[in-house]
Design a protein around this motif. Sequence first.
Motif, PDB file in Angstrom:
ATOM      1  N   LEU A 135      55.223  69.893  34.593  1.00 32.37           N
ATOM      2  CA  LEU A 135      54.600  68.567  34.502  1.00 32.37           C
ATOM      3  C   LEU A 135      54.918  67.923  33.161  1.00 32.37           C
ATOM      4  O   LEU A 135      55.004  68.616  32.144  1.00 32.37           O
ATOM      5  N   LEU A 151      45.978  62.027  44.244  1.00 30.09           N
ATOM      6  CA  LEU A 151      47.278  62.536  43.798  1.00 30.09           C
ATOM      7  C   LEU A 151      48.037  62.999  45.037  1.00 30.09           C
ATOM      8  O   LEU A 151      47.542  63.838  45.798  1.00 30.09           O
ATOM      9  N   LYS A 207      50.549  69.286  41.866  1.00 29.14           N
ATOM     10  CA  LYS A 207      49.230  68.654  41.983  1.00 29.14           C
ATOM     11  C   LYS A 207      48.113  69.628  41.602  1.00 29.14           C
ATOM     12  O   LYS A 207      47.200  69.279  40.839  1.00 29.14           O
ATOM     13  N   LEU A 219      47.975  70.228  37.910  1.00 26.26           N
ATOM     14  CA  LEU A 219      47.369  69.111  37.181  1.00 26.26           C
ATOM     15  C   LEU A 219      45.849  69.178  37.261  1.00 26.26           C
ATOM     16  O   LEU A 219      45.144  68.958  36.258  1.00 26.26           O
ATOM     17  N   LEU A 251      53.191  62.258  42.519  1.00 21.74           N
ATOM     18  CA  LEU A 251      53.716  63.159  41.496  1.00 21.74           C
ATOM     19  C   LEU A 251      55.163  63.504  41.865  1.00 21.74           C
ATOM     20  O   LEU A 251      55.422  64.204  42.837  1.00 21.74           O
ATOM     21  N   GLN A 260      56.247  63.561  36.947  1.00 23.47           N
ATOM     22  CA  GLN A 260      55.773  62.275  36.459  1.00 23.47           C
ATOM     23  C   GLN A 260      54.854  61.634  37.491  1.00 23.47           C
ATOM     24  O   GLN A 260      54.994  61.866  38.698  1.00 23.47           O
ATOM     25  N   LEU A 261      53.916  60.805  37.004  1.00 25.04           N
ATOM     26  CA  LEU A 261      52.996  60.086  37.876  1.00 25.04           C
ATOM     27  C   LEU A 261      53.549  58.688  38.152  1.00 25.04           C
ATOM     28  O   LEU A 261      53.782  57.908  37.215  1.00 25.04           O
TER      29      LEU A 261
END
Length: 540
Positions: A338, A353, A361, A364, A519, A523-524
């Motif tokens: 991540l 997400l 996910k 995170l 995701l 990156q978001l």
Amino acid sequence: MACGLVAGLATLVQMGLLAWVIDRIVIAGAGLGGVSLAVAGIATAIIIRAAGQWGQEVCGQRCGLAVKRQVRERLLKHLHQLGPVRLASRQGAGVANQLVDQVEALEGYHARFRPQMILAALLPVLYLGVVLWLDWLAGIWLLIAAPLIPLFMALIGMGAQRLNEAQFQAVARLAGHFLDRVRGITTLQLFGLGERSVAEVSEVAHDYRRRSMKTLRVAFLSSAVLEFFAAVSVAVVAIYIGFGLLGYIDYGPAGSLTLFSGLFILLLAPEFFQPLRTLSQHYHDRASALGAAEGLMALLAEPVPEDDRSRTPDSLPGSLACRLTGVEFAHAGRERLLGPLSLDVLDGEVVALVGPSGCGKSSLLQLIAGFVSPTGGSLAARREPAVAWLDQRPLIIHGTLAENLRLVAPEADDGSLRQALEQAGLGAWLARAPAGLATPLGERGVGLSGGEGQRLALARVFLSPGTLVLLDEPTAALDSVTEREVIAGLECLAASGRTLIVATHHPAIMAMADRIFSLEAGQLRPVARAEVREVGEALS
């Protein structure tokens, strides 16, 4: 130790008075009236000796209990700091074995061996001084024989420690092996492997039995060897005193031996070896404690997440529930999973997400929960009063429905439990259950369907005081009817003003979210409302 010293001094007085009384009666021809005070002194010394031994045992038990309580508190605190992610590689049965059996093995070392080790160094010196004063030749023999017992204790103890370490490892393997077979017994029976599993468990149990018997053989052998040397030493002293009193030995102080001095030395000789013999009896406590400590220290040596000030809510503005700034995360020895990514989550907001399985996910969510530490950047999440967590496979313990709910709210009354079940969509199920809140549940949800177990976990979220709720695929592996019930519960949860961060593939959960992030490559990427249907179809 103080009680042991009192008992040792009382023993010295008792033996001295007993030798004096016999000498006065046999040699001086004194009657009972002439030795009545000495007899009363012997009785008093016996009482003081018994009281000292009782006090030593009681104080030792209290010490052992205090040590076990402190060690268990330290272990539980460390397990809490490690979190579920770091503990995932450990067998639950093995950890339970460490918390119960290995901690119990520490009691004997602190309650009996350590005090006796000091007493074994002090009391024989005291008795030896008295014997040297009475007859230095007998004292020299005791001085020569005394080191033999600690020497053989050390030699045998080294082997016993290794055997105890192997025994603790064997019982941990047995516990894990048996628990795995019990949990998978249905699957094993379906594939016709039930008898084979019974044979495997039997073989592991026999291996543990063989190891236990080997440890006991060493313990009995060590006791026999030490008793042999102590008995031989006392016999040599008795022979010397007997020949000295008969006049067959006239070397050194032997010619001046009297009934009092000879009998006093003879009575003190077993007491001289008694502290060492008692120490040898408790030597297996030392071996067990050292064997257990190896495993406990290995557990305590596992690194915990560093205390990062950026994680405290003090660094958050009042309107934020969570803030990620340039956060990066990578598993040990692997490339970055991540980041760097940044995200602000407002109080009362619902954030979804999305992304394919394995994109990060769950990692995170684990970062936000504090289960793992970021390898870069800073992260702050509001964790007071608590964070509520809903996993794909919720924890369900062997116990009643109420006991499972009270895991998160120990003081909750029955009315609160029923209300939480209603909110989670289990009200009708509870009404049908004959025992109500006392309905028994098995480990891992035996007695519940997958959807009922998920809704039970959702009811715990309603009971939780946590304002930040993290949900990892809450609708995974559910049928369509159960999905709708769980989603309705999530909508009710969002309406209560809590902050929800949900990892999901479900379009209905995306639809209820205030913001959606995909995701991709760590990156978001914000997902627009118009893309929700397309993203949901792609993920499904």
